[in-house]
Design a protein around this motif. Structure first.
Motif, PDB file in Angstrom:
ATOM      1  N   LEU A   1     -79.241 114.838 -71.495  1.00 14.72           N
ATOM      2  CA  LEU A   1     -79.901 113.848 -70.577  1.00 14.72           C
ATOM      3  C   LEU A   1     -79.482 112.531 -70.895  1.00 14.72           C
ATOM      4  N   ALA A   2     -79.131 111.638 -70.056  1.00 16.33           N
ATOM      5  CA  ALA A   2     -79.266 110.196 -70.620  1.00 16.33           C
ATOM      6  C   ALA A   2     -79.521 109.287 -69.307  1.00 16.33           C
ATOM      7  N   PHE A   3     -80.458 108.244 -69.490  1.00 15.30           N
ATOM      8  CA  PHE A   3     -81.102 107.308 -68.454  1.00 15.30           C
ATOM      9  C   PHE A   3     -80.789 105.768 -68.577  1.00 15.30           C
ATOM     10  N   TRP A   4     -80.749 105.142 -67.721  1.00 16.02           N
ATOM     11  CA  TRP A   4     -80.715 103.645 -67.579  1.00 16.02           C
ATOM     12  C   TRP A   4     -81.645 103.093 -67.056  1.00 16.02           C
ATOM     13  N   ASP A   5     -82.281 101.987 -67.855  1.00 13.50           N
ATOM     14  CA  ASP A   5     -83.244 101.196 -67.285  1.00 13.50           C
ATOM     15  C   ASP A   5     -83.025  99.822 -66.709  1.00 13.50           C
ATOM     16  N   GLY A   6     -81.627  99.748 -66.726  1.00 18.07           N
ATOM     17  CA  GLY A   6     -81.070  98.536 -65.854  1.00 18.07           C
ATOM     18  C   GLY A   6     -80.460  97.539 -66.940  1.00 18.07           C
ATOM     19  N   SER A   7     -80.800  97.876 -68.341  1.00 23.62           N
ATOM     20  CA  SER A   7     -80.299  96.856 -69.147  1.00 23.62           C
ATOM     21  C   SER A   7     -79.993  97.552 -70.541  1.00 23.62           C
ATOM     22  N   ALA A   8     -80.445  98.864 -70.725  1.00 21.89           N
ATOM     23  CA  ALA A   8     -80.357  99.796 -72.086  1.00 21.89           C
ATOM     24  C   ALA A   8     -80.172 101.200 -71.584  1.00 21.89           C
ATOM     25  N   VAL A   9     -79.447 101.626 -72.637  1.00 25.18           N
ATOM     26  CA  VAL A   9     -79.430 103.202 -72.528  1.00 25.18           C
ATOM     27  C   VAL A   9     -80.907 103.841 -73.014  1.00 25.18           C
ATOM     28  N   VAL A  10     -81.316 104.919 -72.095  1.00 28.98           N
ATOM     29  CA  VAL A  10     -82.463 105.527 -72.768  1.00 28.98           C
ATOM     30  C   VAL A  10     -82.125 106.907 -73.100  1.00 28.98           C
ATOM     31  N   TRP A  11     -82.347 107.382 -74.110  1.00 26.43           N
ATOM     32  CA  TRP A  11     -82.397 108.852 -74.772  1.00 26.43           C
ATOM     33  C   TRP A  11     -83.671 109.336 -74.757  1.00 26.43           C
ATOM     34  N   PRO A  12     -83.894 110.531 -74.168  1.00 23.88           N
ATOM     35  CA  PRO A  12     -85.213 111.291 -74.116  1.00 23.88           C
ATOM     36  C   PRO A  12     -85.607 111.737 -75.121  1.00 23.88           C
ATOM     37  N   VAL A  13     -86.875 111.567 -75.672  1.00 23.19           N
ATOM     38  CA  VAL A  13     -87.364 112.090 -76.972  1.00 23.19           C
ATOM     39  C   VAL A  13     -87.804 113.298 -76.771  1.00 23.19           C
ATOM     40  N   ALA A  14     -87.343 114.542 -77.573  1.00 15.53           N
ATOM     41  CA  ALA A  14     -87.747 115.676 -77.411  1.00 15.53           C
ATOM     42  C   ALA A  14     -87.072 116.673 -78.319  1.00 15.53           C
ATOM     43  N   ASP A  15     -87.218 117.997 -78.192  1.00 15.38           N
ATOM     44  CA  ASP A  15     -86.643 118.814 -79.409  1.00 15.38           C
ATOM     45  C   ASP A  15     -85.142 119.205 -78.635  1.00 15.38           C
ATOM     46  N   VAL A  16     -84.227 118.492 -78.893  1.00 14.21           N
ATOM     47  CA  VAL A  16     -82.873 118.722 -78.072  1.00 14.21           C
ATOM     48  C   VAL A  16     -81.747 119.193 -78.903  1.00 14.21           C
ATOM     49  N   LEU A  17     -80.762 119.816 -78.312  1.00 18.42           N
ATOM     50  CA  LEU A  17     -79.467 119.746 -79.365  1.00 18.42           C
ATOM     51  C   LEU A  17     -78.871 118.665 -79.162  1.00 18.42           C
ATOM     52  N   ALA A  18     -78.378 117.789 -80.195  1.00 14.99           N
ATOM     53  CA  ALA A  18     -77.567 116.639 -80.379  1.00 14.99           C
ATOM     54  C   ALA A  18     -76.248 116.809 -80.077  1.00 14.99           C
ATOM     55  N   GLY A  19     -75.729 116.501 -78.562  1.00 17.38           N
ATOM     56  CA  GLY A  19     -74.324 117.000 -78.491  1.00 17.38           C
ATOM     57  C   GLY A  19     -73.241 116.162 -79.089  1.00 17.38           C
ATOM     58  N   THR A  20     -72.123 116.632 -79.347  1.00 17.15           N
ATOM     59  CA  THR A  20     -71.156 115.895 -79.989  1.00 17.15           C
ATOM     60  C   THR A  20     -70.741 114.714 -79.059  1.00 17.15           C
ATOM     61  N   THR A  21     -70.576 114.716 -77.877  1.00 18.53           N
ATOM     62  CA  THR A  21     -70.343 113.777 -76.812  1.00 18.53           C
ATOM     63  C   THR A  21     -71.440 112.770 -76.959  1.00 18.53           C
ATOM     64  N   MET A  22     -72.735 113.148 -76.919  1.00 17.09           N
ATOM     65  CA  MET A  22     -73.913 112.250 -77.207  1.00 17.09           C
ATOM     66  C   MET A  22     -73.841 111.460 -78.285  1.00 17.09           C
ATOM     67  N   SER A  23     -73.185 112.130 -79.298  1.00 20.24           N
ATOM     68  CA  SER A  23     -73.472 111.345 -80.631  1.00 20.24           C
ATOM     69  C   SER A  23     -72.109 110.554 -80.666  1.00 20.24           C
ATOM     70  N   ILE A  24     -71.140 110.605 -80.021  1.00 19.61           N
ATOM     71  CA  ILE A  24     -69.957 109.931 -79.861  1.00 19.61           C
ATOM     72  C   ILE A  24     -70.439 108.802 -79.383  1.00 19.61           C
ATOM     73  N   VAL A  25     -70.954 108.826 -77.930  1.00 20.07           N
ATOM     74  CA  VAL A  25     -71.370 107.864 -77.141  1.00 20.07           C
ATOM     75  C   VAL A  25     -72.316 106.804 -77.760  1.00 20.07           C
ATOM     76  N   ARG A  26     -73.341 107.396 -78.678  1.00 20.66           N
ATOM     77  CA  ARG A  26     -74.489 106.584 -79.148  1.00 20.66           C
ATOM     78  C   ARG A  26     -73.509 105.724 -80.287  1.00 20.66           C
ATOM     79  N   ARG A  27     -72.895 106.125 -81.221  1.00 18.93           N
ATOM     80  CA  ARG A  27     -72.221 105.454 -81.978  1.00 18.93           C
ATOM     81  C   ARG A  27     -71.285 104.295 -81.477  1.00 18.93           C
TER      82      ARG A  27
END
Length: 267
Positions: free
Chosen positions: A174-200
């Motif tokens: 899951l990823a969220f948008w607050d209008g100006s920044a990407v919000v990544w939820p804090v919890a015990d999750v699998l860090a997806g490869t696509t998620m990691s690609i997007v983040r970097r």
């Protein structure tokens, strides 16, 4: 000579029928979309397989060996396809045997996919995955919860942990948008490869990103939401539980731009 039978629906099973069942057992995997014989985030896939093997088996195959196995399967198929690499114990599950042997790798390819078009509605269900940091097989709860969500009129399910935090969806980050920044939820999750690609890549583009706990009660304050996995960097979500979420085309465009900035690499 002793022979053994493997039947499906009362007849001998074929290799094609058995291939999907290779996901069952004491194993972990990674999934990727191959385009023009290349993949994005190859380093992330290799790291995922290496760390998961060390966690489950106490040992891991060298990255060069894994690359060779991926390359052989990619070269044996069409230029564009979906690929899944499953690392498993030859001794199988429910046994202490096999700890002194290196794991085996099954690589399977299939039709290329970009995932559903969306937007999606997600039911909220209380659930926490076992070993959430490992992309492991045999998670019957995810399919059960998906089907229950669809029966309730939703497209899929999002998980809420015991602390009331949104974590991930059945096969999605899951990823969220607050209008100006990407919000990544804090919890015990699998860090997806696509998620990691997007983040970097968002870092390289200078896009603000925040990590914070997100609960269902926080959803009305957010400006958009997506799910992402190996199929796609973003499918819009227009409802989570009973809470509608606004369309956020700039958010979606930003995620796709970041993903496409990641170079395709041949194993």
């Amino acid at each position: 000579m002793t022979s053994f039978a493997t039947h499906i629906d009362g007849r001998p099973a074929t290799a094609e029928e058995l291939a999907p069942l290779a996901f069952a057992g004491f194993a972990h995997f990674t999934a990727a979309q191959v385009r023009d014989g290349r993949v994005r985030g190859l380093d992330l896939h290799l790291r995922r397989l290496r760390l998961a093997s060390e966690e489950l088996f106490g040992r891991a195959l060298p990255d060069d060996r894994v690359r060779a196995l991926l390359r052989a399967a990619i070269e044996d198929g069409p230029q564009d396809h979906s690929l899944t690499a499953t690392v498993y114990s030859r001794a199988g599950e429910f046994t202490a045997a096999g700890t002194d042997t290196e794991p085996a790798v099954l690589v399977r390819t299939g039709p290329a996919s970009s995932g559903p078009e969306g937007p999606l509605s997600l039911a909220t269900v209380e659930h926490e995955r076992d070993l959430p940091a490992v992309k492991h097989v045999g998670e019957v709860a995810k399919t059960r919860l998906l089907r229950q969500a669809v029966a309730r009129g939703f497209d899929d399910a999002a998980f809420v942990d015991r602390r009331g935090r949104l974590s991930e969806a059945t096969i999605w980050n899951l990823a969220f948008w607050d209008g100006s920044a990407v919000v990544w939820p804090v919890a015990d999750v699998l860090a997806g490869t696509t998620m990691s690609i997007v983040r970097r890549q968002l870092d390289r583009l200078g896009v603000p990103q925040h990590e914070r706990e997100v609960t269902p009660a926080d959803l009305p304050t957010l400006s958009g939401a997506v799910v992402m996995n190996s199929w796609t960097p973003g499918i819009p979500v227009h409802r989570i539980g009973s809470t509608p979420l606004p369309e956020a085309p700039p958010f979606l465009d930003l995620l796709h731009k970041a993903y496409e900035a990641e170079p395709l690499v041949r194993p």
